[in-house]
Write an enzyme that holds these catalytic residues in place. Structure first.
Site, PDB file in Angstrom:
ATOM      1  N   GLU A  63      38.698  44.690  45.561  1.00 22.65           N
ATOM      2  CA  GLU A  63      37.752  44.516  46.668  1.00 22.65           C
ATOM      3  C   GLU A  63      38.038  43.269  47.490  1.00 22.65           C
ATOM      4  O   GLU A  63      38.000  43.282  48.711  1.00 22.65           O
ATOM      5  CB  GLU A  63      36.317  44.438  46.129  1.00 22.65           C
ATOM      6  CG  GLU A  63      35.739  45.777  45.723  1.00 22.65           C
ATOM      7  CD  GLU A  63      34.271  45.655  45.361  1.00 22.65           C
ATOM      8  OE1 GLU A  63      33.503  45.106  46.173  1.00 22.65           O
ATOM      9  OE2 GLU A  63      33.894  46.114  44.264  1.00 22.65           O
ATOM     10  N   ASP A 136      35.284  46.094  41.708  1.00 24.79           N
ATOM     11  CA  ASP A 136      34.431  45.357  40.775  1.00 24.79           C
ATOM     12  C   ASP A 136      33.834  46.270  39.700  1.00 24.79           C
ATOM     13  O   ASP A 136      33.518  47.450  39.967  1.00 24.79           O
ATOM     14  CB  ASP A 136      33.297  44.655  41.523  1.00 24.79           C
ATOM     15  CG  ASP A 136      33.801  43.454  42.310  1.00 24.79           C
ATOM     16  OD1 ASP A 136      34.967  43.070  42.127  1.00 24.79           O
ATOM     17  OD2 ASP A 136      33.023  42.896  43.114  1.00 24.79           O
ATOM     18  N   ASP A 138      31.122  47.410  38.391  1.00 26.71           N
ATOM     19  CA  ASP A 138      29.698  47.726  38.432  1.00 26.71           C
ATOM     20  C   ASP A 138      29.523  49.016  39.223  1.00 26.71           C
ATOM     21  O   ASP A 138      30.503  49.632  39.652  1.00 26.71           O
ATOM     22  CB  ASP A 138      28.883  46.576  39.032  1.00 26.71           C
ATOM     23  CG  ASP A 138      29.381  46.159  40.414  1.00 26.71           C
ATOM     24  OD1 ASP A 138      30.143  46.924  41.043  1.00 26.71           O
ATOM     25  OD2 ASP A 138      29.012  45.062  40.875  1.00 26.71           O
ATOM     26  N   GLU A 140      28.392  49.550  42.201  1.00 24.24           N
ATOM     27  CA  GLU A 140      28.880  49.434  43.580  1.00 24.24           C
ATOM     28  C   GLU A 140      30.397  49.569  43.612  1.00 24.24           C
ATOM     29  O   GLU A 140      30.966  50.258  44.459  1.00 24.24           O
ATOM     30  CB  GLU A 140      28.449  48.082  44.168  1.00 24.24           C
ATOM     31  CG  GLU A 140      28.434  48.017  45.672  1.00 24.24           C
ATOM     32  CD  GLU A 140      27.201  48.644  46.279  1.00 24.24           C
ATOM     33  OE1 GLU A 140      27.226  48.925  47.481  1.00 24.24           O
ATOM     34  OE2 GLU A 140      26.219  48.873  45.546  1.00 24.24           O
ATOM     35  N   TYR A 361      32.729  37.953  35.123  1.00 21.62           N
ATOM     36  CA  TYR A 361      31.967  38.639  36.170  1.00 21.62           C
ATOM     37  C   TYR A 361      30.524  38.182  36.176  1.00 21.62           C
ATOM     38  O   TYR A 361      29.884  38.060  35.123  1.00 21.62           O
ATOM     39  CB  TYR A 361      32.045  40.149  35.956  1.00 21.62           C
ATOM     40  CG  TYR A 361      31.588  40.941  37.151  1.00 21.62           C
ATOM     41  CD1 TYR A 361      32.184  40.770  38.391  1.00 21.62           C
ATOM     42  CD2 TYR A 361      30.553  41.861  37.044  1.00 21.62           C
ATOM     43  CE1 TYR A 361      31.775  41.491  39.497  1.00 21.62           C
ATOM     44  CE2 TYR A 361      30.142  42.601  38.141  1.00 21.62           C
ATOM     45  CZ  TYR A 361      30.752  42.395  39.364  1.00 21.62           C
ATOM     46  OH  TYR A 361      30.339  43.109  40.467  1.00 21.62           O
ATOM     47  N   ARG A 363      27.719  39.403  37.701  1.00 19.73           N
ATOM     48  CA  ARG A 363      26.572  40.319  37.812  1.00 19.73           C
ATOM     49  C   ARG A 363      26.404  41.023  36.473  1.00 19.73           C
ATOM     50  O   ARG A 363      27.076  42.006  36.190  1.00 19.73           O
ATOM     51  CB  ARG A 363      26.779  41.323  38.951  1.00 19.73           C
ATOM     52  CG  ARG A 363      26.788  40.661  40.322  1.00 19.73           C
ATOM     53  CD  ARG A 363      26.878  41.673  41.447  1.00 19.73           C
ATOM     54  NE  ARG A 363      26.905  41.009  42.748  1.00 19.73           N
ATOM     55  CZ  ARG A 363      28.008  40.645  43.395  1.00 19.73           C
ATOM     56  NH1 ARG A 363      29.191  40.897  42.848  1.00 19.73           N
ATOM     57  NH2 ARG A 363      27.958  40.039  44.556  1.00 19.73           N
ATOM     58  N   HIS A 407      28.637  44.303  30.858  1.00 19.96           N
ATOM     59  CA  HIS A 407      29.573  43.182  30.872  1.00 19.96           C
ATOM     60  C   HIS A 407      29.091  42.092  29.936  1.00 19.96           C
ATOM     61  O   HIS A 407      27.938  42.060  29.525  1.00 19.96           O
ATOM     62  CB  HIS A 407      29.685  42.582  32.289  1.00 19.96           C
ATOM     63  CG  HIS A 407      29.762  43.606  33.365  1.00 19.96           C
ATOM     64  ND1 HIS A 407      30.844  44.420  33.537  1.00 19.96           N
ATOM     65  CD2 HIS A 407      28.864  43.962  34.320  1.00 19.96           C
ATOM     66  CE1 HIS A 407      30.627  45.228  34.559  1.00 19.96           C
ATOM     67  NE2 HIS A 407      29.428  44.973  35.036  1.00 19.96           N
TER      68      HIS A 407
END
Length: 758
Positions: A63, A136, A138, A140, A361, A363, A407
């Site tokens: 990304e 990433d 997740d 998204e 990470y 989030r 995570h």
């Protein structure tokens, strides 16, 4: 339960603006994808070159451009790494983009500003050996990989998905060893959130435009956050304070030791003092020795209690706890915290080690740490602090039942990269956040802190007073990290024995009133949202940002206060959308999105359940909602056209000044911030902060249009040593702020001077 499969309708176009008279090409049509079957109307045939060029490489798509070069260096010459720079496709800007009748099938279109990047990725795809999607880790990121797969005409069931939970060579190489398929359940969960928000935004916002004022918007989760703030404000306004009194006393022992005490009991019962007269009488009674009374038993210590306590360290950071601690300790907002954390995750140039990610990470809602890192932490603690600072067993922290646990917790990628070693390569704020994360993680694996708490009871006639304090026996984890909420009221008490005679030296009656509940801060609101199950790690920062940008709340002294506009909107939503805009239902929808990801529910069923509640409420609101006028707030300024008072009002671009004599006088003005710096061009006006039509901040003369002096960078009240022009300041994400001359022809215009932070 409805078992409709998700339909994903795709519009693939050249994203160029159509001119007048231009006919729509036949291949600009749309195709439907059901159950992962791809049939895209591509203008460019994405067929692999046959044979492939001799220098063909494997393509990895991430990304962020910041980590692309780093990962390429880790992987070697056989790989080329490119960045998608976030989403490449989205729901259309000016259309609803959701076919409710067709099981809520979304329609996607290529983003106009990404058209060139899409072509570059497609060109690289056709001459690459293999493609890996490394967005990433997740929901998204999973959705972005899914969109990339369709843009590149890839089979979503191909093993092309890799994840990097930290940007280190070991983690990147390990991630490349076991590619998997795109998780369509995660994709559906992300799409469900996107479509839910689109339905609320596109159906509810126009209603608010019509009934309140143009430019308003309502969000499914943000509206609940504003509701919490408004309801807290209602509690504060309804709160009736109750008076109560306390009596504190200072006592001295025969050998000169001083004790600060507070009255706790009267005649063996808990002390309750509700008037000043009673407090003064108690103070009078306690000062018997000063009055020279001799028929009074001496004041003495009747009890000394000592209790040892062990305080365990807090677990390593999750997204929400990191944001809360940054607000409390560093005075960083959630948005700034996440921006800095993103930079630390993507990586920075660290001297000879090159570009490397410093944290995992950011989030996450899990406190889990892998075994290798726990062992590394224990070894580091022994070598740095000693064996006594390591507990017998490694600390394993329980993750909440509602956690996705996708995570690890937020931690440094290497304990060898101490804050001291990387300090020269990070900006001041990056270093402060990295130090907090590094210390919190290492402290989470350290031995407990041990303290001895002491309580001393003093009897004076019918009154009992107490002194409380503590003594540190072993610092443990507090050697490295102290909680932001540590009780700082306790002090260390001297060693003292029961039956010790003490003498009163001072008595202080104090009047108090019960306090209303505190207003929400960013930290407390994030904590409340997490506890109530509203939002997820990636949403907290956008929620904080959105509710302020929409002028529904204001922040004063770090506390959220609802504006009149916010209160009006919440009242309307509570009246007409009580089933949708409430804490319970919003938390339930978060659970439903989790269920989609876990395969326990379907996209169509969750959205159908939501719409069956939302649609009837929407119909009633459209028919019955009354029009509301937002009253202007007094500004203290006078309209220069008609002499009437100017008032603050809200519009689609935020707060502005308007004449109270509307519609007879239509004078409006932007709200500006006066910097108090005299304009260097005209010498009459002062420099003020303004916003351009596109929202960009600039600085101009208050005498405009008579004086057209303007600067894009923030001016400071300092003259250039070379030419005498005004100096401006530039803020850098990496490195210290610098001063530059505003005169483009001056040598100091390009040569910056580091700002002296003192």
């Amino acid at each position: 339960m409805l078992e409709f499969p998700i339909k994903r309708t795709i519009i693939i176009d050249d994203t160029k603006k159509k001119g007048r008279g231009r006919k729509k090409k036949k291949d600009d049509g749309e195709k439907t994808i059901i159950n992962g079957t791809v049939n895209l109307p591509q203008k460019k045939v994405l067929k692999k070159m046959d044979p492939l060029p001799k220098n063909a490489k494997n393509l990895v798509i991430v990304e962020s451009p910041a980590k692309a070069k780093t990962i390429e260096r880790f992987l070697g010459t056989e790989y080329k790494v490119m960045a998608s720079r976030g989403h490449l496709r989205d729901l259309p800007r000016n259309q609803f983009g959701v076919n409710i009748a067709d099981h809520f099938a979304p329609t996607y279109t290529n983003m106009f500003d990404k058209r060139k990047l899409i072509e570059e990725l497609q060109d690289e795809f056709i001459r690459s050996k293999k493609v890996y999607l490394a967005t990433d880790p997740d929901r998204e990121g999973e959705a972005i990989s899914w969109h990339l797969a369709h843009l590149l005409d890839m089979n979503p069931e191909e093993k092309c998905r890799v994840m990097f939970h930290e940007i280190t060579k070991k983690a990147v190489l390990a991630g490349m060893e076991e590619p998997g398929v795109i998780d369509l359940q995660k994709v559906d969960a992300q799409q469900a959130r996107r479509v839910l928000d689109r339905i609320v935004g596109y159906k509810l916002s126009p209603l608010l435009w019509k009934k309140v004022c143009k430019g308003l918007s309502a969000g499914r989760v943000q509206s609940v956050a504003v509701r919490l703030i408004c309801e807290r404000e209602e509690e504060i306004k309804a709160f009736v304070p109750e008076e109560y009194w306390t009596v504190s006393g200072t006592y001295r022992t025969e050998n000169g030791m001083m004790l600060t005490t507070e009255l706790t009991k009267i005649d063996g019962e808990k002390a309750k003092i509700d008037s000043g007269d009673t407090a003064k009488q108690i103070a009078f009674d306690l000062q018997w020795e000063e009055r020279g009374e001799k028929n009074h038993e001496p004041d003495c210590i009747t009890k000394v209690e000592k209790r040892k306590r062990r305080r365990q360290p807090q677990p390593p950071f999750t997204t929400s706890t990191m944001q809360q601690e940054c607000v409390s300790k560093l005075n960083f907002g959630a948005k700034k915290t996440m921006m800095l954390a993103q930079q630390l995750y993507e990586g920075l140039d660290i001297g000879e080690q090159g570009h490397i990610g410093l944290i995992t990470y950011m989030r996450t809602d899990s406190t889990r740490i892998n075994d290798d890192m726990i062992q590394s932490a224990r070894e580091f603690i022994v070598s740095t602090y000693g064996k006594e600072y390591v507990p017998e067993k490694a600390r394993i922290y329980k993750t909440k039942q509602t956690s996705q646990d996708a995570h690890e917790a937020i931690r440094p990628t290497s304990l060898e990269l101490t804050p001291a070693k990387v300090s020269d390569f990070l900006s001041k704020d990056q270093l402060r956040l990295y130090t907090l994360i590094w210390n919190r993680f290492l402290a989470s694996q350290m031995e407990s802190a041990e303290t001895e708490h002491m309580t001393i009871a003093i009897i004076s006639g019918i009154y009992e007073l107490r002194a409380a304090g503590y003594k540190v026996l072993f610092k443990g984890f507090t050697e490295l990290y102290e909680d932001a909420k540590k009780d700082k009221t306790l002090t260390e008490l001297p060693h003292i024995s029961p039956n010790t005679i003490v003498h009163n030296t001072a008595v202080d009656p104090g009047q108090h009133f019960t306090q209303p509940p505190a207003r929400y801060t960013e930290a407390s609101l994030i904590k409340t949202l997490e506890e109530k199950g509203i939002g997820r790690p990636s949403t907290y920062a956008p929620i904080m940002d959105t509710i302020q940008n929409r002028n529904y709340v204001e922040k004063k002294d770090k506390q959220f206060i609802p504006t009149e506009l916010g209160t009006i909107i919440v009242d309307l939503l509570k009246k007409y959308f009580e089933q949708i805009i409430n804490v319970g239902f919003t938390a339930h929808m978060e659970e439903e999105l989790d269920s989609i990801e876990q395969g326990k529910d379907t996209y169509a069923h969750v959205l159908t359940e939501f719409y069956e509640i939302f649609k009837p409420e929407m119909d009633v609101a459209e028919e019955n909602m009354e029009k509301v006028t937002v009253a202007g707030q007094e500004s203290g300024q006078i309209c220069e056209l008609c002499g009437s008072p100017m008032v603050y009002k809200f519009g689609r671009f935020g707060k502005f000044l308007a004449c109270s004599n509307f519609p007879d006088c239509r004078n409006t003005k932007a709200i500006v911030e006066d910097l108090g710096i005299t304009c260097p061009k005209c010498g009459k006006g002062t420099l003020i902060k303004r916003k351009s039509k596109r929202g960009r901040i600039f600085y101009g003369c208050s005498e405009y249009p008579e004086c057209d002096f303007v600067l894009w960078n923030q001016p400071v009240n300092k003259k250039c040593s070379k030419c005498g022009s005004i100096m401006t300041i530039k803020h850098y994400k990496k490195g210290p702020d610098k001063l530059f001359c505003s005169n483009a022809e001056c040598e100091n215009h390009k040569k910056g001077e580091v700002v002296n932070e003192e």
